[in-house]
Structures are given as structure tokens and as C-alpha cells.
Design an enzyme around this catalytic site. Structure first.
Site, short mmCIF file in Angstrom:
data_model
loop_
_atom_site.label_atom_id
_atom_site.label_comp_id
_atom_site.label_asym_id
_atom_site.label_seq_id
_atom_site.Cartn_x
_atom_site.Cartn_y
_atom_site.Cartn_z
N PRO A 321 0.83 -1.21 0.00
CA PRO A 321 0.00 0.00 0.00
C PRO A 321 0.86 1.26 0.00
CG PRO A 321 0.09 -0.94 2.21
CD PRO A 321 0.87 -1.87 1.31
N GLY A 322 0.53 2.20 -0.85
CA GLY A 322 1.20 3.50 -0.84
C GLY A 322 0.20 4.56 -0.43
N ARG A 323 -0.79 4.77 -1.33
CA ARG A 323 -1.83 5.77 -1.09
C ARG A 323 -2.55 5.56 0.24
NH1 ARG A 323 -4.64 7.70 -5.67
NH2 ARG A 323 -3.93 5.80 -6.66
N ARG A 360 -3.36 15.59 -10.25
CA ARG A 360 -4.29 14.47 -10.32
C ARG A 360 -5.66 14.87 -10.87
NH1 ARG A 360 -6.00 11.69 -6.87
NH2 ARG A 360 -5.79 9.67 -7.86
N TYR A 364 -6.38 12.81 -14.06
CA TYR A 364 -7.30 11.66 -13.88
C TYR A 364 -8.74 12.09 -13.63
CZ TYR A 364 -2.76 9.72 -12.33
OH TYR A 364 -1.45 9.36 -12.21
N CYS A 391 -0.71 28.80 -16.45
CA CYS A 391 -1.21 29.35 -17.70
C CYS A 391 -1.90 28.27 -18.51
CB CYS A 391 -0.05 29.95 -18.49
SG CYS A 391 0.73 31.24 -17.56
N GLU A 392 -3.00 27.81 -17.99
CA GLU A 392 -3.68 26.69 -18.62
C GLU A 392 -5.08 26.61 -18.03
OE1 GLU A 392 -1.03 23.78 -19.59
OE2 GLU A 392 -2.47 22.14 -19.59
N TYR A 421 0.86 10.89 -4.27
CA TYR A 421 0.90 11.25 -5.68
C TYR A 421 0.63 12.73 -5.95
CZ TYR A 421 0.78 6.19 -5.91
OH TYR A 421 1.06 4.85 -5.72
#
Ligand code: LLP
Length: 463
Positions: A321-323, A360, A364, A391-392, A421
Site C-alpha cells: 500500500p502507498g496511497r 491528479r 485523472y 497558464c492553462e 501522488y
């Protein structure tokens, strides 16, 4: 915030998909413990504190944007994972979610192992004193140099990801006079994300060696023949942000079947299986993740049942497990710079970070929540979009969320569940300076990753 058919919902209903309304939470000042780190509370002054420290004081001392990480929560989650298996399994924290030397020390102290997937992560782990035998090296295209460093350091396992790598690792180990412990990563034909899993046709990806068509069995045959390798087990990772255990069940069943086939063909029972990471967390109040002990019980019982059916001794299980460890332990603290009301359309709240510290949402379509944290407010809920300063136009931090209608420049707002992440995927887009990670614990705060400076940018720019 819940997404539902709520006729009294949004102020700007016209911008939401037809039939979808956001119901504002009953109390905008409330902080849902599902998405906030454990020591986060709203104090009598109306401001939010974490680890006993006021967020306003943190912003003053460390600046914004900043990732604020609750060390006691991180450690508690490590312990929960460790204890969930009753010491009968190995927990490898996935360093890709977020890695720093302090994090490595906490993992070490709490009895966890570490999964790294690059030379940089390996160097960080070793520099912070993680014993090499507690490190696993991953990656679908490890360089010869990465493999050499890992073997030389004596990592506990390398997870083999291709036919070429089987030979590469064996040769490097032999040249160094070592026998490297390895697992083979297999693709079980399951892909799981969030609430769904699909049990067919997902061999079409770059990771692992497919069970289908006998590829994995052939990899095992080759690995068993090479003196430089000690094949200790089979590895499977099926996806990320998963809530439904059904995908793990199919994966475990197929991995155990491979172990049985290996026993039948070679007369060896491999002693370990790794079921990967991917356990989901709550990003908004709508998400309902399981506790580590429930996950452990479920995985252990699936593997035990399958092994009994196949007449195999139950192998040692490991997970990655990371998240689920670091995700909920941190929030990103921003200062509001502008509030732009587009009448009849939408209200944009701009903060001093954005897609450079949290990609993210853009990448995603991830959902997050947000709260006003420098003060409480009785103002009515206002549906907003929290955006960054890049700028997006896709530079969105929180797509749709409610903030009090009096939110104004100078307010501090925070986005919870950004421990995983976010810093690890942060960029210098527009020459943004990546924010610091500030660890808080028991009334004390310290920087564990400092804010980037313009000197850092100039140092790399050698032209
Ligand atoms: N083990 C392996 C072999 C993995 O590839 C991963 C994640 C993990 C463990 C840890 O998965 P976790 O428990 O953290 O979900 N950037 C994406 C996630 C990519 C995950 C890649 N592999 C995101 O922000 O959602």
C-alpha cells in the site's frame, strides 16, 4: 459534499451535468474525519489546527502553498497495516506515493518494508538507513545500473518484470558473486480501479508477464534454471484506488493456481506471494474505504482457502500500500488570491498553487474536497471551482465544491487527502517552485522537504 439529485442544490445549476446536483454539506465548517488527517480539528477560534498547531501560524512560518503532513497519523496507519496481518505478512510501503528520508525513518521505526521503483528512490531509502534486505525493487524497465546498485546493496527482492530482465538480473548477480532473491510479476488478466474491476483482456499493458498463454509459467521455468536467482515468489498488482475486493480475489486465485502448477511441474512450493497495492482512500465524503484489518482478513482468507483447495502450504503474503498509508495524512494549504464570479456561470477561486502541486485533477479527473481553514464562516454555501495560477485553463485543483460565499482573498483554504501522488508528481511548470512538506507532530512542525527556490531552478539551468 454528496452528489445527488437534490433540487435545492447548486447556485449555478446550469453548469452541472444534467440531472446532477451537488448538495452542500449540512455544515460547511465541519471537517469529515474520513478525508482529513487524524489530528485535524476546528478550534474555538474557528480556525483549523493540525498536530496541535494553528494553520494560520503554519502558513506564516512556512508559507503557502504547503503540504502539511500529520506524522502521528502516518505512523498510526503504518502500525495499523503492520498489525492487520498480525505479523504474518510483510507490508511494503510503495515509495512512489511519497518518499523522503524522514518517511523512510518512520517506516523503519514502525516495522514496515519499502518498495522502490527507481535508483532515486533506492538512494533515498539507503541514505535514510532502511536496511537493504527490507527493500524491494520494482519497475518495468530497470536499467542495468539500477539492478547493479540494488544487487550490490543486497536488496531483499527484485521483482522481475520481463524475460530480458530475468537474464539481466541473473548475470549481474552472478558477476557480483551473489544469488538475488526475486519474485516474478505476473499479469493476471484483472484490472481494477475504484469501484469496478474487469476480469478479462487486460494483458494489454506494459507491466508484468501474462499468465495467459503460459508466459508466466515459461518465465518461472527460466528463472529456476539460473544460478544467480533465488525465485521466492509471484507478484501481482491489479490497479489503484480500489474499493472492491473482488479483483483481489480473482488475482489471488490465479496466483495460487500458478503456485500449484509450479509445484506440479518442478516439485517446488514457492514460499511467498505479493498481492500489490492499490487500496482506495476517501478523497470526498462519498468514498468508503475499508480498514486495513478488514482488507488483511479478506486477503488472508482468500489465499488460505485457495491454498487449501490446491493442497499447498499457505505462502507468506506481502502487500504494497502507498496511497492508503500516506494519502489521508496530508492536506495542501493554499492562500486564496482572487475570487472571480462569472454571473450565471461559475465562481472561480484562484489559489497560489495548482496543477504543479496536484496534477491528479487534470490528469485523472480526480475528485477532491476543500474547506476554508483560517476561520469559520456562517455565510451560505457557494458552489465554486478551485483553480491554480498556471497558464492553462485545465489547471483545476477541485472541480466542483462548496465554500462559504464570503470566501475572499487572503483566506486560507485546504484540500485534504493530498499525501499520495501530489508532491511525488509535482512539477516546475511555469517555473513554479515546488512546495515544502511540513511534518507536524504533537505541537511541533518541521520541514521534511523544503520549498524549492529560484536558486534550485538556476542550479539546473547551466546554459
Ligand atoms: N505496487 C506496485 C507494483 C505499484 O505499481 C503501485 C502503484 C503500488 C504498489 C502502490 O499503489 P497504491 O497503493 O499507492 O495505489 N499516480 C496514480 C497512481 C499510480 C500508481 C502506480 N503504481 C494516482 O495518482 O492515482
Amino acid at each position: 459534499m454528496s452528489r445527488s439529485a437534490h433540487p435545492a442544490g447548486p447556485r449555478h445549476a446550469d453548469v452541472l451535468p444534467e440531472g446532477h446536483y451537488f448538495a452542500p454539506p449540512a455544515d460547511l465548517n465541519a471537517l469529515d474525519p474520513k478525508v482529513w488527517a487524524r489530528t485535524v480539528t476546528r478550534t474555538d477560534t474557528g480556525a483549523v489546527s493540525v498536530g496541535g498547531l494553528d494553520v494560520g501560524a503554519l502558513a506564516e512560518e512556512f508559507g503557502t502553498p504547503a503540504y502539511v503532513l500529520d506524522e502521528s497519523d502516518f505512523r498510526a496507519r503504518c502500525r495499523a497495516w503492520h498489525q492487520a496481518f498480525g505479523g504474518e505478512a510483510d507490508v511494503f510501503y510503495a515509495g512512489k506515493a511519497f518518499l523522503s528520508r524522514a518517511v523512510v525513518r518512520w517506516l523503519h521505526e514502525e516495522g514496515l518494508n519499502l518498495d522502490v521503483c527507481s535508483a532515486g528512490e533506492l538512494a533515498t531509502a539507503l541514505a535514510a538507513g532502511m536496511p537493504a534486505e527490507r527493500i524491494a525493487l520494482h519497475g518495468n524497465n530497470k536499467s542495468t545500473e539500477e539492478i547493479r546498485r540494488a544487487v550490490e546493496a543486497g536488496v531483499g527482492r527484485i521483482v522481475l518484470d520481463s524475460f530480458q530482465e530475468i537474464v539481466r538480473v541473473a548475470h549481474i548477480a552472478e558477476r557480483l558473486g551473489k544469488r538475488q532473491r526475486v519474485q516474478i510479476r505476473v499479469t493476471v488478466g484483472v484490472e481494477a480501479h475504484t469501484h469496478e474491476f474487469i476480469a478479462t483482456a487486460h494483458e494489454d499493458q506494459k507491466f508484468g508477464i501474462a499468465l495467459a498463454g503460459g508466459q508466466a509459467a515459461e518465465a518461472v521455468r527460466r528463472a529456476l534454471k539460473l544460478d544467480g536467482l533465488e525465485l521466492i515468489g509471484i507478484h501481482s498488482h491489479i490497479g489503484s484506488q480500489i474499493f472492491d475486493m473482488a479483483g483481489f480475489e480473482v488475482s489471488a486465485r490465479r496466483v495460487v493456481q500458478l503456485l500449484a502448477d509450479i509445484r506440479d511441474e518442478h516439485g517446488v512450493e514457492l514460499p511467498e506471494i505479493d498481492l500489490g497495492g492499490g487500496l482506495g482512500i476517501a478523497y470526498t465524503s462519498d468514498d468508503d474505504p475499508r480498514e486495513p484489518h478488514e482488507i488483511a482478513a479478506s486477503l488472508t482468507s482468500i489465499v488460505t482457502r485457495e491454498c487449501q483447495a490446491a493442497g499447498l502450504a499457505v505462502p507468506r503474503i506481502s502487500v504494497e500500500p502507498g496511497r492508503a498509508i500516506v494519502g489521508p495524512t496530508a492536506f495542501t494549504l493554499y492562500e486564496v488570491g482572487t475570487v472571480k464570479v462569472l454571473e450565471g456561470l461559475r465562481t472561480y477561486v484562484s489559489v497560489d498553487g495548482g496543477m504543479s502541486d496536484n496534477i491528479r485533477t487534470a490528469l485523472y479527473d480526480a475528485e477532491y474536497s476543500v474547506s476554508l481553514v483560517s476561520r469559520a464562516s456562517d455565510a451560505e454555501p457557494m458552489l465554486v471551482r478551485v483553480v491554480g495560477k498556471h497558464c492553462e485553463s485545465g489547471d483545476i485543483v477541485v472541480r466542483d465544491a462548496f465554500l462559504p460565499a464570503d470566501v475572499a482573498p487572503g483566506d486560507l483554504i485546504a484540500v485534504p487527502a493530498t499525501g499520495a501522488y501530489c508532491r511525488s508528481m509535482a512539477s516546475n511548470y511555469n517555473h513554479a517552485l515546488r512546495p515544502p512538506v511540513v511534518a507536524v507532530n504533537d505541537g511541533a512542525a518541521r520541514v521534511i522537504v523544503r520549498r524549492e527556490t529560484e536558486e534550485d531552478l538556476m542550479r539546473l539551468d547551466v546554459g
